[in-house]
Design a protein around this motif. Structure first.
Motif, PDB file in Angstrom:
ATOM      1  N   ARG A 201      57.574  -9.679  32.962  1.00  0.00           N
ATOM      2  CA  ARG A 201      56.446  -9.123  32.222  1.00  0.00           C
ATOM      3  C   ARG A 201      57.011  -8.442  30.972  1.00  0.00           C
ATOM      4  O   ARG A 201      57.903  -7.606  31.064  1.00  0.00           O
ATOM      5  CB  ARG A 201      55.700  -8.083  33.051  1.00  0.00           C
ATOM      6  CG  ARG A 201      54.772  -8.663  34.111  1.00  0.00           C
ATOM      7  CD  ARG A 201      53.489  -9.165  33.520  1.00  0.00           C
ATOM      8  NE  ARG A 201      52.505  -9.531  34.534  1.00  0.00           N
ATOM      9  CZ  ARG A 201      51.281  -9.954  34.247  1.00  0.00           C
ATOM     10  NH1 ARG A 201      50.891 -10.072  32.981  1.00  0.00           N
ATOM     11  NH2 ARG A 201      50.449 -10.271  35.214  1.00  0.00           N
ATOM     12  N   TYR A 210      52.933 -12.458  30.621  1.00  0.00           N
ATOM     13  CA  TYR A 210      53.622 -12.994  31.802  1.00  0.00           C
ATOM     14  C   TYR A 210      54.465 -14.182  31.364  1.00  0.00           C
ATOM     15  O   TYR A 210      53.954 -15.171  30.840  1.00  0.00           O
ATOM     16  CB  TYR A 210      52.620 -13.431  32.866  1.00  0.00           C
ATOM     17  CG  TYR A 210      53.249 -13.705  34.226  1.00  0.00           C
ATOM     18  CD1 TYR A 210      53.138 -12.783  35.254  1.00  0.00           C
ATOM     19  CD2 TYR A 210      53.956 -14.882  34.476  1.00  0.00           C
ATOM     20  CE1 TYR A 210      53.715 -13.010  36.501  1.00  0.00           C
ATOM     21  CE2 TYR A 210      54.542 -15.121  35.708  1.00  0.00           C
ATOM     22  CZ  TYR A 210      54.410 -14.187  36.717  1.00  0.00           C
ATOM     23  OH  TYR A 210      54.988 -14.422  37.950  1.00  0.00           O
ATOM     24  N   ASP A 223      52.594 -17.769  30.790  1.00  0.00           N
ATOM     25  CA  ASP A 223      51.435 -18.116  31.609  1.00  0.00           C
ATOM     26  C   ASP A 223      50.265 -17.315  31.049  1.00  0.00           C
ATOM     27  O   ASP A 223      50.091 -16.134  31.353  1.00  0.00           O
ATOM     28  CB  ASP A 223      51.691 -17.754  33.074  1.00  0.00           C
ATOM     29  CG  ASP A 223      50.552 -18.180  33.989  1.00  0.00           C
ATOM     30  OD1 ASP A 223      49.446 -18.444  33.470  1.00  0.00           O
ATOM     31  OD2 ASP A 223      50.751 -18.237  35.223  1.00  0.00           O
ATOM     32  N   ARG A 226      47.732 -15.157  33.078  1.00  0.00           N
ATOM     33  CA  ARG A 226      48.117 -13.873  33.662  1.00  0.00           C
ATOM     34  C   ARG A 226      48.336 -12.793  32.606  1.00  0.00           C
ATOM     35  O   ARG A 226      48.809 -11.702  32.921  1.00  0.00           O
ATOM     36  CB  ARG A 226      49.392 -14.042  34.492  1.00  0.00           C
ATOM     37  CG  ARG A 226      49.250 -15.043  35.634  1.00  0.00           C
ATOM     38  CD  ARG A 226      50.445 -14.953  36.560  1.00  0.00           C
ATOM     39  NE  ARG A 226      50.543 -16.119  37.424  1.00  0.00           N
ATOM     40  CZ  ARG A 226      51.451 -16.271  38.383  1.00  0.00           C
ATOM     41  NH1 ARG A 226      52.347 -15.332  38.589  1.00  0.00           N
ATOM     42  NH2 ARG A 226      51.479 -17.353  39.130  1.00  0.00           N
ATOM     43  N   SER A 242      52.510  -7.456  41.624  1.00  0.00           N
ATOM     44  CA  SER A 242      51.186  -7.688  41.047  1.00  0.00           C
ATOM     45  C   SER A 242      50.558  -6.381  40.581  1.00  0.00           C
ATOM     46  O   SER A 242      49.357  -6.329  40.325  1.00  0.00           O
ATOM     47  CB  SER A 242      50.280  -8.373  42.066  1.00  0.00           C
ATOM     48  OG  SER A 242      50.144  -7.577  43.230  1.00  0.00           O
ATOM     49  N   ASP A 257      46.831  -6.986  39.064  1.00  0.00           N
ATOM     50  CA  ASP A 257      46.527  -8.333  38.611  1.00  0.00           C
ATOM     51  C   ASP A 257      45.218  -8.787  39.245  1.00  0.00           C
ATOM     52  O   ASP A 257      44.962  -8.534  40.431  1.00  0.00           O
ATOM     53  CB  ASP A 257      47.630  -9.316  39.026  1.00  0.00           C
ATOM     54  CG  ASP A 257      48.893  -9.154  38.213  1.00  0.00           C
ATOM     55  OD1 ASP A 257      48.858  -8.469  37.176  1.00  0.00           O
ATOM     56  OD2 ASP A 257      49.934  -9.707  38.623  1.00  0.00           O
ATOM     57  N   GLY A 261      42.901 -14.027  36.862  1.00  0.00           N
ATOM     58  CA  GLY A 261      43.662 -13.864  35.623  1.00  0.00           C
ATOM     59  C   GLY A 261      43.410 -12.513  35.004  1.00  0.00           C
ATOM     60  O   GLY A 261      42.392 -11.859  35.256  1.00  0.00           O
TER      61      GLY A 261
END
Length: 542
Positions: A201, A210, A223, A226, A242, A257, A261
């Protein structure tokens, strides 16, 4: 030195905006690199960014902290019921560190400097300063994190304003670079490893990205599903798997998270309002968070079931740390855009500021939404390009890293002065073929004729007059008894009876407010054709 610049208010100016910095609602948090200290109602230079100034231990109760006297390990002491320094796992020989990351399954640590990284291992009695486990020559190092059960780390650096990922492996007894990758992420702040993975991250001031490790290419790819957006003023972030602890200088929040998403802040696990936060760390597999403030205090926060909120545990807290850093310089403050109903071409800034010796603050204003800026001096009316989309900018600087200037209050006023719509409304003995009123020039008038004309001003003109190429000067009269934003002024000019026929006369109309003037020039304004009075030749017979 407290400097308050203030002058009598002007009835002919509008207030674009004012801000006492009790909050950041009028501050452009994306562009602003200075610290907006809402708790103390000021803008100042930020403390040196050390997002990994603290690292919580996964096993046991403790944390490592970076300071000017070294990187020190603190652990809970059952005998005293208080946290205490563990000298065996402290690193007194690194006094220029800016971040620390712990391997977690043991207390070996990765430390970063402004231009390098070092891996420090425990030899059974103390932490060892091994020259083989040092690397320098890394530009603008920002952040570090370490993998558990491995002698590997990730270091984030700033490469021309974008995030550069560097992976290091010290398992061979030397530090080896296994990956250097420049990303497209702008203005990076910190990096964290997603627990149990090779993924990362990367935090910026407003986003958590992410980055997923691609085994096929050996590179990181984003990604986008995310990505967590909508953050503000982030200076430090710490990720587990997460969950994320994120702080600005004034607010710390805990983010989960979302399955679909992105992420959501959860108030029950968020610290909330803080004063002058410096760095934050999230204890792995826990909601516990440790926060360092610029005053040298470690705050330890844990979740309380009874209140469904985060509370402080004073037994795990320390004060009096000699933190690394000082103030970063120069840094910039930007206001939000403020759009006015009219366009203006003159501004004046009133400020309340503190500018100690060896510090400075300079001010700039834009009237086109931040595309271009004009330097301004507080307390002085300054002419700027005509516009209606205002942004205030300030540059704060210091040559003493322990001292910062402060802006406590700003007020931007704007005005304009325009003169337009020159119109002839009447001409004595006017030719019926000439339509009046008219804005088409020149008009025709006979010598000796009275020409009535008017103009419109905007911007609270205080006086208006007309100068003619004949040398005459005519004051105009305001049709309204008191100055308003928009006024219509009229005047009367008599064409000289001895004006040459044919000839032309020009006009310069001047509107004035204080020291400022605006003009309309029209030449020719009048074409002289004929005379009002017939010339009679009298014959006198004696």
């Amino acid at each position: 030195m407290l400097l308050v610049i203030s002058f009598p208010t002007c009835s002919w100016a509008v207030t674009v905006f004012e801000d006492d910095f009790n909050d950041n609602t009028k501050v452009d948090s994306i562009q602003t690199t200075a610290a907006v200290d809402s708790a103390n109602s000021c803008v100042r230079l930020p403390s040196a960014g050390l997002p990994n100034a603290i690292e919580m231990n996964k096993y046991g109760d403790g944390y490592a902290v970076v300071s000017e006297t070294g990187i020190h390990m603190y652990e809970y002491d059952d005998a005293t019921g208080q946290i205490a320094k563990n000298n065996a796992f402290s690193i007194p020989f690194i006094t220029d560190g800016i971040g620390v990351a712990t391997r977690q399954d043991n207390l070996n640590m990765w430390a970063i400097r402004e231009n390098g990284v070092q891996y420090v291992k425990f030899d059974g009695s103390s932490m060892v300063d091994d020259p083989a486990l040092k690397m320098s020559g890394i530009n603008q190092v920002l952040s570090v994190d370490a993998w558990e059960n491995s002698d590997k780390a990730v270091v984030l650096s700033n490469n021309g304003g974008t995030a550069e990922i560097n992976l290091y492996d010290a398992s061979s007894g030397n530090i080896a670079t296994t990956l250097t990758q420049t990303t497209s992420i702008s203005n990076p702040v910190s990096v964290s490893i997603v627990s149990g993975t090779a993924d990362l991250r990367v935090a910026t001031k407003d986003t958590l990205y992410y980055l997923m490790y691609d085994d096929a290419t050996g590179q990181y790819v984003e990604d986008v599903n995310r990505k967590i957006t909508g953050l503000s003023g982030v200076i430090s972030a710490s990720t587990d798997q997460s969950t994320h602890a994120v702080t600005s200088s004034s607010n710390a929040e805990f983010i989960f998270d979302d399955d679909t998403g992105g992420g959501s802040s959860v108030a029950a696990y968020s610290i909330g309002s803080v004063s002058d936060a410096f760095a934050i760390s999230l204890k792995p597999d826990s909601y516990d968070q440790a926060l360092v403030t610029s005053s040298g205090e470690v705050q330890y926060w844990c979740y309380d079931d009874a209140t469904n909120s985060m509370v402080r545990d004073s037994s795990m807290e320390i004060t009096g740390l000699q933190l690394m850093g000082g103030f970063l310089t120069p840094k910039e403050y930007y206001s939000n855009n403020f759009v006015t109903s009219l366009s203006y071409d003159e501004v004046r800034l009133t400020v309340d500021e503190e500018v100690p010796v060896n510090t400075s603050v300079s001010y700039w204003v834009s009237s086109n939404g931040g595309l271009n800026y004009t330097a301004i001096t507080p307390g002085t009316w300054t002419t700027i390009p005509n516009g209606d989309d205002f942004v205030l900018k300030a540059v704060l600087s210091t040559s003493d890293s322990n001292t910062t200037p402060k802006i406590n209050y700003v007020k931007l006023k704007a005005t304009t002065l325009k003169v337009s719509d020159l119109t002839v409304t009447a001409v004595a003995k006017n030719d019926p073929a000439q339509t009046l009123p008219t804005t088409t020039f020149p008009v025709e008038a006979k010598a000796g004729a009275d020409v009535i004309f008017e103009v419109t001003t905007k911007g609270f003109a205080e006086s208006v007059w007309a100068d003619f190429t004949t040398g005459a000067s005519v004051p105009l009269t305001n049709k309204v008894s008191l100055p308003n934003e928009t006024n219509v002024w009229w005047g009367s000019y008599i064409v000289p009876v001895d004006a040459v026929d044919p000839s032309s006369i020009g006009i310069v109309v001047t509107a004035e407010r204080g020291p400022k003037q605006k003009h309309i020039t029209t030449n020719p304004f009048i074409n002289v054709r004929g005379k009002i009075y017939e010339v009679l030749e009298l014959s006198i017979t004696k």
